[in-house]
Design a protein around this motif. Structure first.
Motif, mmCIF file in Angstrom:
data_model
loop_
_atom_site.group_PDB
_atom_site.id
_atom_site.type_symbol
_atom_site.label_atom_id
_atom_site.label_comp_id
_atom_site.label_asym_id
_atom_site.label_seq_id
_atom_site.Cartn_x
_atom_site.Cartn_y
_atom_site.Cartn_z
ATOM 1 N N MET A 24 30.697 3.994 -24.880
ATOM 2 C CA MET A 24 29.243 3.413 -25.237
ATOM 3 C C MET A 24 28.803 4.449 -26.393
ATOM 4 N N ILE A 25 28.407 3.759 -27.226
ATOM 5 C CA ILE A 25 27.864 4.173 -28.507
ATOM 6 C C ILE A 25 26.709 5.262 -28.364
ATOM 7 N N PRO A 26 26.686 6.439 -28.704
ATOM 8 C CA PRO A 26 25.895 7.493 -28.497
ATOM 9 C C PRO A 26 24.588 7.405 -29.808
ATOM 10 N N ASP A 27 23.643 7.930 -29.336
ATOM 11 C CA ASP A 27 22.652 8.414 -30.848
ATOM 12 C C ASP A 27 23.064 9.739 -31.058
ATOM 13 N N ILE A 28 23.585 9.515 -32.730
ATOM 14 C CA ILE A 28 23.910 11.086 -33.134
ATOM 15 C C ILE A 28 22.895 11.265 -33.985
ATOM 16 N N VAL A 29 22.259 12.550 -33.983
ATOM 17 C CA VAL A 29 21.255 13.351 -34.653
ATOM 18 C C VAL A 29 21.696 14.239 -35.650
ATOM 19 N N GLN A 30 21.763 14.088 -36.854
ATOM 20 C CA GLN A 30 22.243 14.928 -37.883
ATOM 21 C C GLN A 30 20.768 15.935 -38.144
ATOM 22 N N ILE A 31 21.353 17.354 -37.954
ATOM 23 C CA ILE A 31 20.126 18.494 -37.954
ATOM 24 C C ILE A 31 20.240 19.213 -39.217
ATOM 25 N N PRO A 32 19.661 19.117 -40.298
ATOM 26 C CA PRO A 32 19.692 20.180 -41.317
ATOM 27 C C PRO A 32 19.348 21.634 -41.011
ATOM 28 N N ILE A 33 20.045 22.643 -40.861
ATOM 29 C CA ILE A 33 19.893 24.030 -40.781
ATOM 30 C C ILE A 33 18.897 24.741 -41.526
ATOM 31 N N THR A 34 17.714 25.082 -41.113
ATOM 32 C CA THR A 34 16.634 25.655 -42.083
ATOM 33 C C THR A 34 17.227 26.906 -42.962
ATOM 34 N N GLY A 35 17.123 26.657 -44.300
ATOM 35 C CA GLY A 35 17.768 27.744 -45.288
ATOM 36 C C GLY A 35 19.118 27.680 -45.538
ATOM 37 N N THR A 36 19.590 26.616 -45.045
ATOM 38 C CA THR A 36 21.193 26.698 -45.613
ATOM 39 C C THR A 36 21.580 25.235 -45.787
ATOM 40 N N ASP A 37 22.924 25.034 -46.236
ATOM 41 C CA ASP A 37 23.270 23.523 -46.406
ATOM 42 C C ASP A 37 24.100 23.048 -45.179
ATOM 43 N N ASN A 38 24.137 23.797 -44.122
ATOM 44 C CA ASN A 38 24.707 23.503 -42.986
ATOM 45 C C ASN A 38 24.068 22.454 -42.201
ATOM 46 N N PHE A 39 24.850 21.378 -41.539
ATOM 47 C CA PHE A 39 24.210 20.587 -40.675
ATOM 48 C C PHE A 39 24.778 20.894 -39.068
ATOM 49 N N SER A 40 23.882 20.969 -38.260
ATOM 50 C CA SER A 40 24.109 20.759 -36.896
ATOM 51 C C SER A 40 23.890 19.488 -36.314
ATOM 52 N N TYR A 41 24.469 19.180 -35.004
ATOM 53 C CA TYR A 41 24.198 17.734 -34.418
ATOM 54 C C TYR A 41 23.992 17.593 -32.968
ATOM 55 N N LEU A 42 23.391 16.776 -32.478
ATOM 56 C CA LEU A 42 23.081 16.483 -31.310
ATOM 57 C C LEU A 42 23.759 14.911 -31.105
ATOM 58 N N VAL A 43 24.567 14.981 -30.136
ATOM 59 C CA VAL A 43 25.143 13.486 -29.562
ATOM 60 C C VAL A 43 24.742 13.487 -28.277
ATOM 61 N N MET B 270 29.223 9.236 -21.365
ATOM 62 C CA MET B 270 29.669 8.916 -22.428
ATOM 63 C C MET B 270 31.214 9.962 -22.639
ATOM 64 N N VAL B 271 32.124 9.524 -23.092
ATOM 65 C CA VAL B 271 33.219 10.251 -23.377
ATOM 66 C C VAL B 271 33.580 10.448 -24.802
ATOM 67 N N ILE B 272 33.525 11.832 -25.151
ATOM 68 C CA ILE B 272 33.662 12.085 -26.865
ATOM 69 C C ILE B 272 35.197 12.637 -26.852
ATOM 70 N N GLU B 273 36.047 11.877 -27.609
ATOM 71 C CA GLU B 273 37.363 12.477 -27.864
ATOM 72 C C GLU B 273 37.363 13.652 -28.662
ATOM 73 N N VAL B 274 38.170 14.461 -28.721
ATOM 74 C CA VAL B 274 38.448 15.603 -29.437
ATOM 75 C C VAL B 274 39.836 15.780 -30.348
ATOM 76 N N LEU B 275 39.800 16.001 -31.479
ATOM 77 C CA LEU B 275 41.065 15.880 -32.464
ATOM 78 C C LEU B 275 41.221 17.578 -32.883
ATOM 79 N N HIS B 276 42.543 18.035 -32.696
ATOM 80 C CA HIS B 276 42.579 19.223 -33.478
ATOM 81 C C HIS B 276 43.165 19.018 -34.870
ATOM 82 N N THR B 277 42.271 19.507 -35.941
ATOM 83 C CA THR B 277 42.514 19.113 -37.239
ATOM 84 C C THR B 277 42.721 20.540 -38.088
#
Length: 204
Positions: free
Chosen positions: A1-20, A103-110
């Motif tokens: 299943m293709i999810p909705d992926i929301v990229q969320i800029p974190i206020t005051g930083t250059d980080n991104f958070s996400y909702l899947v 939905m199933v989200i696979e996890v990779l150790h990197t």
């Protein structure tokens, strides 16, 4: 299943958070709340989704400092690699599969940036944390970093289909997200022909 992926800029930083988000059920995976939970919590509430799991790509403070507040506000379970984050309810490792709604989200150790770095692989996408950025890659000069391991982790990601979407942990590149095809063309770290050339580029 293709999810909705929301990229969320974190206020005051250059980080991104996400909702899947699972579009069938409205259940969601959250990734890396960063230094403040407010940005991720606002996205959860505005989209009226149920956060089932909060996952960390790695254990650096700028990615995990908001964990406790998110868990308290949502009742979600924490998922992380125990090499980086202690006490997670769901220990993540190579091959872990996160079931979120239907939905199933696979996890990779990197490993490389940190010993416990993880990449999340919802269908058609990679949420890469600080392993792979748009046209860049993570640092490998921190305590616990392993530049050779980072090189091999990047090669693994580069082998994904060219249309795979890349969602990084920081807004460091010319655009906020890309594809594996774009990274193969424009990311000098992915174009290194061997480990020695990668080490010269990344550590030089």
């Amino acid at each position: 299943m293709i999810p909705d992926i929301v990229q969320i800029p974190i206020t005051g930083t250059d980080n991104f958070s996400y909702l899947v988000i699972c579009p069938q059920t409205g259940k969601a995976l959250g990734v890396d709340p960063g230094l403040s939970p407010d940005s991720l919590l606002s996205a959860i509430r505005s989209r009226e989704v149920t956060l089932e799991v909060l996952a960390n790509t790695h254990g650096h403070r700028d990615h995990i400092a908001g964990n406790a507040d998110i868990l308290k506000a949502t009742g979600a379970r924490l998922a992380a690699n125990p090499l980086d984050v202690k006490g997670a309810e769901i220990p993540l490792g190579e091959g872990t599969r996160l079931q979120i709604g239907s939905m199933v989200i696979e996890v990779l150790h990197t490993p490389g940036h940190t010993p416990g770095s993880m990449v999340f692989n919802p269908q058609g996408a990679l949420i890469t944390g600080d392993t792979l950025f748009v046209t860049r890659c993570g640092r490998a000069d921190f305590p616990g970093s392993d530049p050779a391991a980072l090189y091999h982790s990047l090669l693994r990601l580069a082998a994904f289909p060219p249309e795979t979407q890349v969602f990084p942990g920081h807004d460091y590149g010319p655009k906020s997200h890309s594809t594996i095809a774009y990274e193969r063309e424009y990311n000098e770290y992915l174009k290194c022909p061997d480990l020695e050339s990668f080490l010269r580029l990344r550590m030089g």
